[in-house]
Write a protein that holds these residues in place. Structure first.
Motif, PDB file in Angstrom:
ATOM      1  N   LEU A 420       0.863  -1.183   0.000  1.00 44.99           N
ATOM      2  CA  LEU A 420       0.000   0.000   0.000  1.00 44.99           C
ATOM      3  C   LEU A 420       0.894   1.225   0.000  1.00 44.99           C
ATOM      4  CD1 LEU A 420      -2.688   1.502   0.228  1.00 44.99           C
ATOM      5  CD2 LEU A 420      -2.620   1.106   2.718  1.00 44.99           C
ATOM      6  N   HIS A 442      -0.490  -6.378  -7.818  1.00 45.13           N
ATOM      7  CA  HIS A 442      -1.508  -6.241  -6.770  1.00 45.13           C
ATOM      8  C   HIS A 442      -1.094  -5.252  -5.671  1.00 45.13           C
ATOM      9  CE1 HIS A 442      -4.371  -9.395  -8.072  1.00 45.13           C
ATOM     10  NE2 HIS A 442      -3.298  -9.864  -8.681  1.00 45.13           N
ATOM     11  N   VAL A 444      -1.547  -1.310  -4.170  1.00 51.38           N
ATOM     12  CA  VAL A 444      -2.513  -0.218  -4.191  1.00 51.38           C
ATOM     13  C   VAL A 444      -1.724   1.074  -4.049  1.00 51.38           C
ATOM     14  CG1 VAL A 444      -4.447   0.877  -2.999  1.00 51.38           C
ATOM     15  CG2 VAL A 444      -4.405  -1.610  -3.284  1.00 51.38           C
ATOM     16  N   THR A 458      -2.671  -4.323  -9.940  1.00 52.94           N
ATOM     17  CA  THR A 458      -2.357  -3.098  -9.206  1.00 52.94           C
ATOM     18  C   THR A 458      -3.453  -2.058  -9.440  1.00 52.94           C
ATOM     19  OG1 THR A 458       0.025  -3.425  -9.136  1.00 52.94           O
ATOM     20  CG2 THR A 458      -0.736  -1.160  -9.053  1.00 52.94           C
ATOM     21  N   ARG A 459      -3.793  -1.356  -8.354  1.00 54.54           N
ATOM     22  CA  ARG A 459      -4.829  -0.334  -8.412  1.00 54.54           C
ATOM     23  C   ARG A 459      -4.207   1.038  -8.151  1.00 54.54           C
ATOM     24  NH1 ARG A 459      -9.572  -2.922  -4.494  1.00 54.54           N
ATOM     25  NH2 ARG A 459      -9.591  -5.029  -5.425  1.00 54.54           N
ATOM     26  N   TYR A 460      -4.500   1.989  -9.014  1.00 51.09           N
ATOM     27  CA  TYR A 460      -4.122   3.384  -8.797  1.00 51.09           C
ATOM     28  C   TYR A 460      -5.392   4.128  -8.393  1.00 51.09           C
ATOM     29  CZ  TYR A 460       0.517   2.599 -10.619  1.00 51.09           C
ATOM     30  OH  TYR A 460       1.809   2.155 -10.781  1.00 51.09           O
ATOM     31  N   VAL A 461      -5.356   4.733  -7.197  1.00 47.87           N
ATOM     32  CA  VAL A 461      -6.562   5.341  -6.643  1.00 47.87           C
ATOM     33  C   VAL A 461      -6.246   6.763  -6.203  1.00 47.87           C
ATOM     34  CG1 VAL A 461      -7.483   3.111  -5.903  1.00 47.87           C
ATOM     35  CG2 VAL A 461      -6.068   4.442  -4.325  1.00 47.87           C
ATOM     36  N   ALA A 464      -6.767   6.328  -0.285  1.00 49.38           N
ATOM     37  CA  ALA A 464      -6.666   4.978   0.275  1.00 49.38           C
ATOM     38  C   ALA A 464      -7.877   4.595   1.088  1.00 49.38           C
ATOM     39  CB  ALA A 464      -5.410   4.854   1.138  1.00 49.38           C
ATOM     40  N   PRO A 478      -9.910   0.779  -0.577  1.00 49.52           N
ATOM     41  CA  PRO A 478      -9.545  -0.029  -1.749  1.00 49.52           C
ATOM     42  C   PRO A 478      -8.443  -1.036  -1.460  1.00 49.52           C
ATOM     43  CG  PRO A 478      -8.719   2.206  -1.976  1.00 49.52           C
ATOM     44  CD  PRO A 478      -9.622   2.207  -0.782  1.00 49.52           C
ATOM     45  N   ALA A 479      -7.789  -0.917  -0.293  1.00 55.22           N
ATOM     46  CA  ALA A 479      -6.748  -1.890   0.062  1.00 55.22           C
ATOM     47  C   ALA A 479      -7.323  -3.214   0.543  1.00 55.22           C
ATOM     48  CB  ALA A 479      -5.831  -1.305   1.138  1.00 55.22           C
ATOM     49  N   ALA A 482      -7.310  -6.538  -1.742  1.00 56.11           N
ATOM     50  CA  ALA A 482      -6.728  -6.103  -3.014  1.00 56.11           C
ATOM     51  C   ALA A 482      -5.498  -6.907  -3.420  1.00 56.11           C
ATOM     52  CB  ALA A 482      -6.352  -4.622  -2.937  1.00 56.11           C
TER      53      ALA A 482
END
Length: 515
Positions: A420, A442, A444, A458-461, A464, A478-479, A482
């Motif tokens: 994270l 994977h 965040v 992998t998520r780009y937000v 958090a 979103p973590a 994830a």
């Protein structure tokens, strides 16, 4: 056969004469020497199976009052004073705190970092605001400047003449040092050779070079539950990262005597445990490596140095350089459950060569410059960075500070899973030329900074989401769930200490969500 464990009581000498050293020489193997409260003005060596234990208030401090004939040194600059000394002081302390020393050989060029200019005016940006005091030794004379003061003679000065560590544990098996305060030494504790020795519960309150060092192949060492600070005069609590405060780093690295580590593992043996220590206001925090092999052009002569080292559950705060450094072979090394706060550089990879190295469940908060970073050269090691949380500071991961051109290897065997990152994006390349070829899955990431490699899962937000005070994700973050399953991520088996899943998938970051 029955053994009588001998207990030996030791008390300080009112006149300051050595008492612990002679007691160690006379003690039989296996004896415990218990130190009564008071100050012991000596350095000691333990070379057998002995146990030294302090009662609260027991202090080992080899420093002594400085008896100096202070005179002004106008030939250097206003406010500079000097005293003659046939012997070079090894440590100079002002009101019990270490004064930074300038190496005149490295500060010999005319300009703002010339030693005379430094003592006359302080560093060019900060003056005396951050550094506060400096000294150097030239031609049997010590030159001293306390910023903003004309005469240092009215202050309390102490000096240590010996470069010996306060405590040396040499070639011993099973020796222990517990619950002792150590201060005023060139170094605090040195463990060289031997096996299965322990330093625990000690408070190292000031040192010049190293708080605790492990070298000479010493194996099975345990460094646990100690409190370590360099105890220096400089300003250790800046607000944000400032260029004037950065001059503290430059004093040591550019014109001084280089790094001053809290805990240093240098050509250590196998199985060192560094656990549950609190390091704060040191130059480096914990260092594992060998400065002689920080380029791929230099063969790695001792790849087994430091094998199986474990660095866990330490709190490292306000360092002037790296929080944790990893280099040399780095074989079967684990770095986990550490908290790094406001470190100049967080966790630094100084060319790990082999691995595997496992870095997991660490929390990096409010780094002043760097978080995770590769430096010195490309890294061919096998490395796993998983389930860490980064909050604040620069990019979560970067390439920086190479000693020469890239060898074109990059970091192809490094893998970043389930982290994270809540900092200034994910990745940055400071024009090193290293290929961006690590594996990333994977994670965040708050913000951008995409590394340009494939990033499955992998998520780009933008946010958090909700976290608790320990940075654990709360429902709605979103973590939550994830991450990817890591039970087959290491050579078709589980990575170390992978926790049992609580949800559909592991959470990204150092902690699972609160139930």
């Amino acid at each position: 056969m029955l053994f009588l464990l001998l207990q030996i009581a030791v008390a300080p000498d009112p006149a300051g004469r050595p008492v612990l050293g002679p007691a160690i020489e006379k003690a039989p193997d296996g004896a415990t020497l218990t130190l009564a409260p008071g100050v012991y003005r000596e350095t000691v060596t333990i070379a057998r199976t002995l146990h030294v234990k302090g009662v609260e208030g027991a202090v080992l401090d080899p420093s002594e009052p400085l008896r100096a004939a202070w005179v002004p040194a106008p030939e250097v600059g206003p406010g500079v004073h000097k005293f003659d000394s046939k012997e070079k002081p090894r440590v100079l302390l002002l009101d019990g705190r270490i004064v930074a020393e300038v190496d005149p050989r490295r500060a010999a060029a005319e300009g703002p970092w010339f030693w005379k200019t430094l003592l006359a005016s302080g560093p060019p940006l900060g003056g005396w605001k951050e550094i506060r005091a400096l000294w150097t030794y030239v031609g049997k004379t010590a030159y001293v400047r306390v910023g903003g003061e004309e005469n240092p003679a009215g202050r309390t000065w102490t000096v240590t003449w010996s470069a010996e560590p306060v405590v040396t544990i040499r070639d011993a098996a099973g020796a222990t040092l517990r619950n002792v305060t150590i201060r005023g030494g060139f170094s605090g504790v040195s463990l060289s050779g031997g096996k299965d020795c322990v330093v625990s519960g000690c408070a190292i309150g000031s040192y010049d070079r190293t708080g605790i060092s492990v070298s000479g192949g010493a194996s099975g060492v345990r460094i646990e539950g100690n409190r370590i600070t360099r105890g220096s005069v400089e300003n250790w609590s800046p607000v944000g990262a400032s260029k004037p405060n950065y001059e503290i780093w430059k004093i040591h690295k550019s014109v001084g005597y280089y790094d001053r580590a809290g805990i240093r593992l240098f050509r250590a043996g196998a199985g060192t445990l560094v656990k549950g220590n609190h390091l704060f206001e040191t130059f480096d925090g914990i260092s594992l490596g060998d400065h002689a092999v920080e380029s791929l052009d230099i063969p790695l002569k001792s790849p087994e140095d430091g094998r199986g080292t474990e660095i866990s559950d330490n709190l490292i705060e306000r360092t002037r350089d790296s929080g944790i450094e990893l280099g040399a072979g780095c074989v079967d090394v684990k770095v986990h459950h550490n908290v790094l706060r406001r470190t100049h550089g967080g966790l630094r990879f100084k060319l790990p060569r082999i691995g595997p190295v496992f870095i997991y469940r660490n929390l990096l908060e409010d780094g002043q410059f760097f978080n995770f970073w590769f430096s010195m050269d490309d890294s061919p090691a096998e490395g796993y960075v998983y389930h860490n949380t980064v909050v604040g500071g620069g990019p979560a991961l970067l390439y920086s500070s190479l000693v020469g051109p890239s060898h074109g290897i990059g970091a192809p065997r490094w893998r970043f899973y389930n982290n994270l990152f809540m900092s200034k994006g994910y990745f940055a390349d400071h024009r090193t030329g290293m290929p961006v070829n690590f594996t990333s899955e994977h994670n965040v990431v708050v913000g951008g900074g995409r590394p340009g490699t494939p990033e499955p899962g992998t998520r780009y937000v933008d946010d958090a989401g909700p976290l608790d005070e320990k940075r654990r994700p709360l429902p709605g973050s979103p973590a939550v769930d994830a991450g990817r399953d890591l039970s087959r991520a290491f050579r078709d088996g589980p990575l170390p200490d992978v926790e049992k899943l609580r949800g559909a998938a592991p959470d990204a970051g150092a902690h699972e969500a609160v139930d």
